[in-house]
Design a protein around this motif. Structure first.
Motif, PDB file in Angstrom:
ATOM      1  N   HIS A  30       0.834  -1.194   0.000  1.00  0.00           N
ATOM      2  CA  HIS A  30       0.000   0.000   0.000  1.00  0.00           C
ATOM      3  C   HIS A  30       0.870   1.246   0.000  1.00  0.00           C
ATOM      4  CE1 HIS A  30      -3.592  -2.343   0.879  1.00  0.00           C
ATOM      5  NE2 HIS A  30      -2.858  -3.010   1.760  1.00  0.00           N
ATOM      6  N   THR A  32       1.622   4.886   1.193  1.00  0.00           N
ATOM      7  CA  THR A  32       1.307   5.589   2.429  1.00  0.00           C
ATOM      8  C   THR A  32       1.508   7.082   2.231  1.00  0.00           C
ATOM      9  OG1 THR A  32       3.560   5.305   3.257  1.00  0.00           O
ATOM     10  CG2 THR A  32       1.935   3.647   3.913  1.00  0.00           C
ATOM     11  N   THR A  53      -1.592   7.679   6.755  1.00  0.00           N
ATOM     12  CA  THR A  53      -2.698   6.961   6.112  1.00  0.00           C
ATOM     13  C   THR A  53      -2.198   6.275   4.850  1.00  0.00           C
ATOM     14  OG1 THR A  53      -3.331   8.891   4.785  1.00  0.00           O
ATOM     15  CG2 THR A  53      -4.431   8.634   6.918  1.00  0.00           C
ATOM     16  N   ASP A  54      -3.084   5.478   4.251  1.00  0.00           N
ATOM     17  CA  ASP A  54      -2.786   4.933   2.928  1.00  0.00           C
ATOM     18  C   ASP A  54      -3.589   5.711   1.894  1.00  0.00           C
ATOM     19  OD1 ASP A  54      -5.388   3.921   2.994  1.00  0.00           O
ATOM     20  OD2 ASP A  54      -4.775   1.836   3.187  1.00  0.00           O
ATOM     21  N   TYR A  56      -6.286   5.102   0.567  1.00  0.00           N
ATOM     22  CA  TYR A  56      -7.731   5.029   0.791  1.00  0.00           C
ATOM     23  C   TYR A  56      -8.144   5.712   2.094  1.00  0.00           C
ATOM     24  CZ  TYR A  56      -6.963   1.517  -2.773  1.00  0.00           C
ATOM     25  OH  TYR A  56      -6.555   0.864  -3.908  1.00  0.00           O
ATOM     26  N   ARG A  57      -7.213   6.460   2.712  1.00  0.00           N
ATOM     27  CA  ARG A  57      -7.423   7.188   3.967  1.00  0.00           C
ATOM     28  C   ARG A  57      -7.565   6.249   5.164  1.00  0.00           C
ATOM     29  NH1 ARG A  57      -5.888  11.926   4.260  1.00  0.00           N
ATOM     30  NH2 ARG A  57      -7.365  12.502   5.855  1.00  0.00           N
ATOM     31  N   ASN A  58      -7.143   4.992   5.035  1.00  0.00           N
ATOM     32  CA  ASN A  58      -7.077   4.094   6.190  1.00  0.00           C
ATOM     33  C   ASN A  58      -5.904   4.521   7.054  1.00  0.00           C
ATOM     34  OD1 ASN A  58      -9.207   2.326   5.317  1.00  0.00           O
ATOM     35  ND2 ASN A  58      -7.771   1.462   3.843  1.00  0.00           N
ATOM     36  N   VAL A  59      -6.104   4.565   8.362  1.00  0.00           N
ATOM     37  CA  VAL A  59      -5.050   5.018   9.265  1.00  0.00           C
ATOM     38  C   VAL A  59      -4.153   3.850   9.661  1.00  0.00           C
ATOM     39  CG1 VAL A  59      -6.439   6.912  10.134  1.00  0.00           C
ATOM     40  CG2 VAL A  59      -6.507   4.715  11.315  1.00  0.00           C
ATOM     41  N   TYR A  60      -2.931   4.177  10.092  1.00  0.00           N
ATOM     42  CA  TYR A  60      -1.955   3.176  10.516  1.00  0.00           C
ATOM     43  C   TYR A  60      -1.538   3.432  11.962  1.00  0.00           C
ATOM     44  CZ  TYR A  60      -1.529   1.373   5.830  1.00  0.00           C
ATOM     45  OH  TYR A  60      -1.795   0.790   4.625  1.00  0.00           O
ATOM     46  N   ASP A  86      -5.790   6.496  15.874  1.00  0.00           N
ATOM     47  CA  ASP A  86      -6.290   7.304  14.752  1.00  0.00           C
ATOM     48  C   ASP A  86      -5.216   7.551  13.698  1.00  0.00           C
ATOM     49  OD1 ASP A  86      -8.844   7.618  15.932  1.00  0.00           O
ATOM     50  OD2 ASP A  86      -8.066   9.239  17.197  1.00  0.00           O
ATOM     51  N   ASN A 113       3.595  -2.011   3.519  1.00  0.00           N
ATOM     52  CA  ASN A 113       3.338  -0.570   3.457  1.00  0.00           C
ATOM     53  C   ASN A 113       4.571   0.132   2.921  1.00  0.00           C
ATOM     54  OD1 ASN A 113       0.830  -0.925   4.735  1.00  0.00           O
ATOM     55  ND2 ASN A 113       1.790  -0.838   6.739  1.00  0.00           N
TER      56      ASN A 113
END
Length: 129
Positions: A30, A32, A53-54, A56-60, A86, A113
């Protein structure tokens, strides 16, 4: 001669598995992104806040981001921030002189990532000269 063939076949199979593994990891990695959430003008006592984030706005959460804040002459401070649930992390500005700075953020990535970097200007202005 049969032993030599067996060794060659084994080497070829290992190479194919290795190449296939690398292709799988590359295809499933992904992108980042590091974003600085705080304002570009801050005062001592304020926080520089980042988010990882990635695409797709997914947080890590639980990832380490290296942050350097350099002044115009190249002097600066280095911080390691671990992101929370978050995907955000923050550092507190303490004892910075008024002036222009540059924030350098670096995430080294993981197996799935990809690494990312972000550079952003920062002005510290406590309201005095």
């Amino acid at each position: 001669m049969d032993k030599v063939k067996a060794i060659i076949v084994a080497i070829v199979i290992i190479a194919i598995v290795g190449i296939a593994s690398m292709m799988y990891i590359s295809a499933n990695s992904h992108n980042t992104k590091i974003e600085v959430l705080s304002n570009s003008t801050l005062k001592n006592g304020d926080f520089v806040q980042i988010q990882l984030t990635d695409e797709y706005r997914n947080v890590y959460p639980g990832e380490t981001v290296d942050i350097k804040i350099l002044d115009d002459s190249g002097w600066g401070n280095k911080y390691n921030v671990t992101t929370d649930e978050d995907g955000t992390g923050a550092i507190n500005l303490v004892a910075y002189e008024n002036g222009n700075y540059t924030i350098y953020c670096n995430y080294n990535g993981t197996l799935f990532n990809k690494e990312s970097r972000h550079i952003e200007p920062l002005v510290v202005d406590d309201g005095y000269n």
